[in-house]
Design an enzyme around this catalytic site. Structure first.
Site, PDB file in Angstrom:
ATOM      1  CG  HIS A   1       3.096  -2.844   8.843  1.00  0.00           C
ATOM      2  ND1 HIS A   1       3.338  -1.733   8.067  1.00  0.00           N
ATOM      3  CD2 HIS A   1       4.100  -2.886   9.758  1.00  0.00           C
ATOM      4  CE1 HIS A   1       4.441  -1.132   8.497  1.00  0.00           C
ATOM      5  NE2 HIS A   1       4.910  -1.810   9.520  1.00  0.00           N
TER       6      HIS A   1
ATOM      7  CD  GLU B   1      -1.933  -2.044   6.127  1.00  0.00           C
ATOM      8  OE1 GLU B   1      -2.181  -0.833   6.000  1.00  0.00           O
ATOM      9  OE2 GLU B   1      -1.153  -2.472   6.994  1.00  0.00           O
TER      10      GLU B   1
ATOM     11  CB  CYS C   1       3.763   1.903   4.868  1.00  0.00           C
ATOM     12  SG  CYS C   1       4.000   0.121   5.059  1.00  0.00           S
TER      13      CYS C   1
ATOM     14  CB  CYS D   1       1.225  -2.358   3.562  1.00  0.00           C
ATOM     15  SG  CYS D   1       1.763  -2.833   5.230  1.00  0.00           S
TER      16      CYS D   1
END
Length: 190
Positions: free
Chosen positions: A89, A91, A119, A122
């Protein structure tokens, strides 16, 4: 009967108090405007990373990580598909790159800008990295773990809490996601 002159000292004190409060609020307003312009600048960089991810067929989420002096340490878009990595992801990628760059997994005194509310994975990584401030664009009503579903980044149950700013360029960030999924659904129909 009291005259207006009898209340002059009270009126003067009230006027002085109001002027002092106005000065305080003007200073706060100037700080908010400055912070908002800075936040918009970095969010636009994150949006650029999201658009680059979209071009690769990735879900268009972008993030960037800024150090305490306002310097860019890392910028990335989602790469879960291209890297064949479920943890890639945006992040997570900026946390990894920044930690390697500074030589420390603790990213204290840093700020992370991300186009969509992080999410649970993260958000947990942001807490573990000890990020000082999280700024995100649009909320994620289905998976958001910062303000929408959970409050992982500022819960007193954990040993680190961070400052959270939500809604910076929210409509632009939301529109990128909506357009991506609209186009994806259209391809499936055809």
């Amino acid at each position: 009967m009291e005259s207006l002159r009898d209340n002059e000292p009270i009126a003067i004190i009230l006027t002085q108090t109001l002027c002092a409060l106005f000065g305080l609020f003007a200073g706060i307003y100037a700080t908010i405007v400055l912070m908002t312009e800075t936040d918009k600048f970095w969010m636009r960089k994150a949006i650029g990373a999201a658009e680059a991810a979209r071009e690769l067929g990735e879900i268009p989420i972008g993030a960037c990580l800024i150090d305490k002096s306002g310097e860019l340490l890392s910028i990335a878009g989602n790469r879960t598909i291209t890297a064949c990595d479920p943890t890639a992801h945006a992040e997570i990628l900026v946390l990894r790159e920044s930690a390697l760059k500074i030589g420390n997994y603790r990213l204290t005194e840093t700020s992370v800008y991300t186009t969509i509310e992080p999410c649970a994975m993260c958000a947990g990584a942001l807490v573990n990295a000890r990020v000082k401030r999280l700024i995100f664009g649009a909320r994620d009503e289905r998976f958001g773990a910062v303000t929408s579903i959970f409050r992982l980044c500022d819960t007193s149950s954990l040993n680190h809490q961070m400052e959270i700013t939500a809604g910076i360029l929210a409509e632009e960030c939301k529109e990128i996601m909506q357009n991506f999924f609209r186009q994806r659904r259209q391809k499936i129909k055809n």
